[in-house]
Design a protein around this motif. Structure first.
Motif, PDB file in Angstrom:
ATOM      1  N   ASP A  94       2.088  28.938  34.588  1.00  0.00           N
ATOM      2  CA  ASP A  94       1.584  27.805  33.810  1.00  0.00           C
ATOM      3  C   ASP A  94       0.396  27.194  34.539  1.00  0.00           C
ATOM      4  O   ASP A  94      -0.097  27.749  35.530  1.00  0.00           O
ATOM      5  CB  ASP A  94       2.700  26.777  33.549  1.00  0.00           C
ATOM      6  N   THR A  95      -0.080  26.050  34.079  1.00  0.00           N
ATOM      7  CA  THR A  95      -1.281  25.462  34.687  1.00  0.00           C
ATOM      8  C   THR A  95      -1.038  25.046  36.142  1.00  0.00           C
ATOM      9  O   THR A  95      -1.953  25.120  36.966  1.00  0.00           O
ATOM     10  CB  THR A  95      -1.747  24.234  33.879  1.00  0.00           C
ATOM     11  N   ILE A  96       0.174  24.622  36.459  1.00  0.00           N
ATOM     12  CA  ILE A  96       0.469  24.183  37.829  1.00  0.00           C
ATOM     13  C   ILE A  96       0.447  25.370  38.780  1.00  0.00           C
ATOM     14  O   ILE A  96      -0.219  25.349  39.825  1.00  0.00           O
ATOM     15  CB  ILE A  96       1.831  23.460  37.886  1.00  0.00           C
ATOM     16  N   ALA A  97       1.193  26.432  38.429  1.00  0.00           N
ATOM     17  CA  ALA A  97       1.227  27.620  39.285  1.00  0.00           C
ATOM     18  C   ALA A  97      -0.154  28.262  39.379  1.00  0.00           C
ATOM     19  O   ALA A  97      -0.565  28.728  40.448  1.00  0.00           O
ATOM     20  CB  ALA A  97       2.251  28.622  38.751  1.00  0.00           C
ATOM     21  N   THR A  98      -0.885  28.270  38.263  1.00  0.00           N
ATOM     22  CA  THR A  98      -2.235  28.838  38.262  1.00  0.00           C
ATOM     23  C   THR A  98      -3.160  28.064  39.185  1.00  0.00           C
ATOM     24  O   THR A  98      -3.924  28.645  39.969  1.00  0.00           O
ATOM     25  CB  THR A  98      -2.807  28.831  36.829  1.00  0.00           C
ATOM     26  N   ALA A  99      -3.105  26.741  39.125  1.00  0.00           N
ATOM     27  CA  ALA A  99      -3.971  25.907  39.956  1.00  0.00           C
ATOM     28  C   ALA A  99      -3.683  26.120  41.442  1.00  0.00           C
ATOM     29  O   ALA A  99      -4.610  26.181  42.265  1.00  0.00           O
ATOM     30  CB  ALA A  99      -3.791  24.436  39.594  1.00  0.00           C
ATOM     31  N   ASN A 206      -0.836  38.311  46.245  1.00  0.00           N
ATOM     32  CA  ASN A 206      -0.021  37.388  47.027  1.00  0.00           C
ATOM     33  C   ASN A 206       0.109  37.822  48.482  1.00  0.00           C
ATOM     34  O   ASN A 206       0.413  36.991  49.345  1.00  0.00           O
ATOM     35  CB  ASN A 206       1.371  37.243  46.406  1.00  0.00           C
ATOM     36  N   ALA A 207      -0.129  39.100  48.769  1.00  0.00           N
ATOM     37  CA  ALA A 207      -0.118  39.544  50.158  1.00  0.00           C
ATOM     38  C   ALA A 207      -1.168  38.802  50.969  1.00  0.00           C
ATOM     39  O   ALA A 207      -0.971  38.509  52.159  1.00  0.00           O
ATOM     40  CB  ALA A 207      -0.360  41.057  50.227  1.00  0.00           C
ATOM     41  N   GLU A 208      -2.296  38.487  50.334  1.00  0.00           N
ATOM     42  CA  GLU A 208      -3.370  37.754  51.014  1.00  0.00           C
ATOM     43  C   GLU A 208      -3.169  36.239  50.948  1.00  0.00           C
ATOM     44  O   GLU A 208      -3.590  35.501  51.844  1.00  0.00           O
ATOM     45  CB  GLU A 208      -4.725  38.093  50.397  1.00  0.00           C
ATOM     46  N   LEU A 209      -2.509  35.761  49.872  1.00  0.00           N
ATOM     47  CA  LEU A 209      -2.393  34.317  49.670  1.00  0.00           C
ATOM     48  C   LEU A 209      -1.126  33.735  50.297  1.00  0.00           C
ATOM     49  O   LEU A 209      -1.090  32.555  50.643  1.00  0.00           O
ATOM     50  CB  LEU A 209      -2.445  33.986  48.177  1.00  0.00           C
ATOM     51  N   GLY A 210      -0.092  34.527  50.400  1.00  0.00           N
ATOM     52  CA  GLY A 210       1.085  34.125  51.160  1.00  0.00           C
ATOM     53  C   GLY A 210       2.007  33.102  50.520  1.00  0.00           C
ATOM     54  O   GLY A 210       2.643  32.308  51.220  1.00  0.00           O
ATOM     55  N   PHE A 211       2.146  33.110  49.196  1.00  0.00           N
ATOM     56  CA  PHE A 211       3.078  32.202  48.541  1.00  0.00           C
ATOM     57  C   PHE A 211       4.494  32.764  48.559  1.00  0.00           C
ATOM     58  O   PHE A 211       4.696  33.982  48.567  1.00  0.00           O
ATOM     59  CB  PHE A 211       2.669  31.967  47.080  1.00  0.00           C
ATOM     60  N   ASP A 212       5.469  31.878  48.533  1.00  0.00           N
ATOM     61  CA  ASP A 212       6.834  32.300  48.270  1.00  0.00           C
ATOM     62  C   ASP A 212       6.920  32.699  46.801  1.00  0.00           C
ATOM     63  O   ASP A 212       6.334  32.041  45.941  1.00  0.00           O
ATOM     64  CB  ASP A 212       7.809  31.149  48.559  1.00  0.00           C
ATOM     65  N   LYS A 213       7.649  33.769  46.506  1.00  0.00           N
ATOM     66  CA  LYS A 213       7.698  34.267  45.131  1.00  0.00           C
ATOM     67  C   LYS A 213       8.273  33.241  44.161  1.00  0.00           C
ATOM     68  O   LYS A 213       7.996  33.300  42.959  1.00  0.00           O
ATOM     69  CB  LYS A 213       8.505  35.563  45.076  1.00  0.00           C
ATOM     70  N   SER A 214       9.056  32.299  44.668  1.00  0.00           N
ATOM     71  CA  SER A 214       9.621  31.269  43.794  1.00  0.00           C
ATOM     72  C   SER A 214       8.561  30.305  43.274  1.00  0.00           C
ATOM     73  O   SER A 214       8.806  29.548  42.344  1.00  0.00           O
ATOM     74  CB  SER A 214      10.700  30.480  44.544  1.00  0.00           C
ATOM     75  N   GLU A 215       7.351  30.335  43.863  1.00  0.00           N
ATOM     76  CA  GLU A 215       6.267  29.451  43.445  1.00  0.00           C
ATOM     77  C   GLU A 215       5.358  30.086  42.402  1.00  0.00           C
ATOM     78  O   GLU A 215       4.439  29.424  41.909  1.00  0.00           O
ATOM     79  CB  GLU A 215       5.420  29.052  44.654  1.00  0.00           C
ATOM     80  N   LEU A 216       5.603  31.356  42.081  1.00  0.00           N
ATOM     81  CA  LEU A 216       4.658  32.112  41.268  1.00  0.00           C
ATOM     82  C   LEU A 216       5.242  32.496  39.913  1.00  0.00           C
ATOM     83  O   LEU A 216       6.457  32.537  39.726  1.00  0.00           O
ATOM     84  CB  LEU A 216       4.228  33.382  42.012  1.00  0.00           C
ATOM     85  N   GLY A 217       4.327  32.825  38.993  1.00  0.00           N
ATOM     86  CA  GLY A 217       4.732  33.354  37.701  1.00  0.00           C
ATOM     87  C   GLY A 217       5.635  32.412  36.926  1.00  0.00           C
ATOM     88  O   GLY A 217       5.597  31.191  37.083  1.00  0.00           O
TER      89      GLY A 217
END
Length: 262
Positions: A94-99, A206-217
């Protein structure tokens, strides 16, 4: 001066589709264009580049691999380089995860002076992402901008507001979301197209950005499309055809009397 231009690849107006199960926009490489207001933002960045010395434009986009087309088109029109943020883990954001993701990708590109983007995209029409990106980057945001003047250490923007216009001076770095009045959109040049073919556009996952998968998609998106439906038309049209001048009027008066309007 370094300018980041956000370019989103969107479906053509007649090609917008939503997945009826997930409520997520269906994005393919077919019948896609650069979001029109992002083209206005790119045109303004190019105007600044042609006016002031030492200006570099980097186009940034988030989407499937097919969104590389949007980056290449931006380079063909005058951007110097670009970055594509792509990965299956970002699908359904959504817009939050995208931002969050775009802000992290911008940080990877290094310091910048200004981010330019359209005030909204034609697919979601939320107008939220730009301000959210500014929040995650910790920079001021100026929205609904129709004119821009570059200063030595910042910009003066003309914002469209309900009561008319307002002028705001803000220092760099800053994010500016623009409306269609900012600049006329341009066209790719032959030199630009040749350059776009040669430029190597890096991809960030995400390998370069390093987010936890729970924060994405979808998992990392607190907003959901809970229902999709097509509106049903409940009104019928009555067509009266007649050559005589008074007959259609008599028919209309009779209809209005039947409906207790008169």
């Amino acid at each position: 001066m370094k300018i980041i231009v956000l370019v989103k690849q969107v479906p053509g107006t007649d090609s917008v589709k939503l997945d009826p199960v997930t409520g997520v926009m269906v994005r393919t490489g077919k019948d896609t264009i650069i979001n029109p207001l992002d083209e206005n933002a790119l045109a303004e960045a190019i105007r600044i580049k042609n006016t002031y010395p030492d200006v570099k434009i980097t186009a940034v986009s988030m989407g499937p691999i097919s969104a590389m087309k949007a980056i290449k088109e931006a380079i063909a029109m005058g951007a110097d380089d670009g970055v594509l943020v792509s990965g299956r883990e970002f699908a359904g954001s959504d817009t939050i995860a995208t931002a969050k993701v775009i802000a992290a990708a911008i940080k990877k590109t290094g310091d910048f002076d200004m981010i330019l983007c359209g005030e909204r995209a034609t697919d979601g029409e939320t107008g939220q992402t730009a301000a959210m990106i500014a929040h995650y980057l910790g920079v001021p945001a100026q929205t609904y901008v129709s004119a821009l003047e570059v200063l030595e250490d910042g910009v003066i923007v003309k914002r469209t507001v309900e009561s008319g216009f307002e002028r705001v001076q803000v220092t760099f770095p800053v994010l500016v979301s623009v409306n269609k009045d900012i600049s006329d959109t341009g066209f790719p040049t032959l030199d630009g197209k040749l350059k776009a073919k040669k430029v190597d556009v890096p991809m960030l996952g995400n390998a370069e950005l390093g987010f936890d998968k729970s924060e994405l998609g979808l998992t990392g998106s607190p907003t959901r499309v809970v229902k999709i439906f097509s509106p049903k038309l409940s009104r019928d049209t009555i067509m009266v055809k007649a050559n005589a001048t008074m007959q259609p009027i008599d028919e209309l008066l009779s209809f209005l009397v039947q409906k207790d309007v008169l």
